[in-house]
Design an enzyme around this catalytic site. Structure first.
Site, PDB file in Angstrom:
ATOM      1  CE  LYS A  50      -8.603  -2.587   1.764  1.00 55.06           C
ATOM      2  NZ  LYS A  50      -8.567  -2.894   0.794  1.00 55.06           N
ATOM      3  CG  HIS A 110      -1.020   2.842   5.412  1.00 55.02           C
ATOM      4  ND1 HIS A 110      -1.728   3.002   4.374  1.00 55.02           N
ATOM      5  CD2 HIS A 110      -0.546   1.054   3.998  1.00 55.02           C
ATOM      6  CE1 HIS A 110      -2.583   2.624   3.268  1.00 55.02           C
ATOM      7  NE2 HIS A 110      -2.013   1.421   3.160  1.00 55.02           N
ATOM      8  CB  SER A 140     -12.232  -1.853   4.209  1.00 56.84           C
ATOM      9  OG  SER A 140     -11.797  -2.083   3.296  1.00 56.84           O
TER      10      SER A 140
END
Length: 296
Positions: A50, A110, A140
């Site tokens: 995010k 990620h 987020s």
């Protein structure tokens, strides 16, 4: 379905079991994507979750391949392979990356820097890292955890803040993530480190910087067209970029692309919570040269 993630305490890999109705669960799992074979012309988009992953993915997709039929018919998550994921209609992210028809291949991850497959370094692949200030990133991530079954239940906001600060998140500590990649930037010349806040403040400028780093010659008209296409409201309405067709997202709870604003954290944190996060930030970032903006 399953997906490999990383924990904070030992950074060992987890197996996340995705169930059709119930939420995902975390189990200790020592499997990974370390044998993935990168290519010299690959572009790896790395972020903490995010932090602008889809935004930069779409910018690169348009810069390299333009607005083609593929861009208008194939979702972004099938055009840009999520390396460590298996929750995709197209199969495991590793396999999707292997079979991408484009050159360069656009791949996202990620993973903390120490778990990126070594072939990316051996092949001297290009890497774009995007970082976002901790408070907005936290907000987020919280709303994302609410609406996707690929993540454990987020619980209450007040407890989520503490879990985030402690690094008890699927991909580990935000602090370790942004600092680990920042340190790698000092020794890997083909790593471009970007900030979400800069991209939000002046998208055109950041596209110019990307083109310069990548050695791309694009006309001013082309770059303006890209900058217009990747504006948040345009992407949020586009079914190929807003994840509305992804099987794991529950848009009845929250859209995948929610606000995209810098400073939205002010609508979530109490004064006490903000102060606590500031103190935690000062303590954990005191030896880092990284600087973030929480408003623009």
């Amino acid at each position: 379905m399953s997906i490999c993630f990383v924990c904070h305490e030992s950074f060992s890999f987890f197996l996340l079991l995705f169930k059709k109705i119930s939420r995902a669960e975390l189990f200790d799992f020592h499997g990974n994507v370390q044998n993935f074979q990168a290519r010299p012309d690959d572009i790896l988009i790395a972020t903490y979750p995010k932090a602008g992953t889809t935004w930069v993915s779409y910018i690169l997709d348009l810069l390299y391949f333009g607005q083609t039929e593929r861009q208008t018919s194939t979702p972004i998550f099938d055009r840009v392979a999520f390396l460590e994921s298996t929750i995709s209609p197209m199969g495991p992210g590793k396999d999707l990356a292997d079979n991408l028809p484009t050159s360069p291949r656009l791949i996202k991850t990620h993973l903390p820097v120490q778990f990126v497959p070594k072939s990316f370094w051996e092949q001297n692949s290009t890497i774009i890292y995007v970082a976002r200030n901790a408070k907005d990133n936290m907000v987020s991530y919280f709303h994302f955890d609410r609406m996707t079954r690929t993540q454990p239940e987020p619980g209450e906001w007040s407890s989520y803040i503490h879990r985030f600060m402690e690094g008890k998140m699927v991909f580990g500590s935000w602090y370790d993530h942004v600092n680990g990649w920042w340190k790698k930037k000092q020794t890997h010349s083909k790593l471009h480190y970007m900030f979400y806040e800069d991209l939000s403040e002046d998208t055109g400028r950041e596209i110019d910087n990307l083109c310069s780093f990548l050695g791309l010659s694009r006309s001013d008209e082309e770059k303006k067209r890209v900058a217009s296409g990747v504006q948040f409201d345009n992407m949020k309405k586009d079914d190929t970029t807003n994840y509305s067709t992804h099987c794991a997202m529950d848009f009845k709870i929250s859209p995948f692309m929610r606000k995209g604003k810098v400073g939205d954290w002010k609508n979530h944190f109490t004064v006490a919570q903000s102060q606590q996060c500031d103190e935690d930030y000062e303590k954990k970032m005191k030896n880092s040269t990284l600087q973030f903006r929480t408003e623009i």
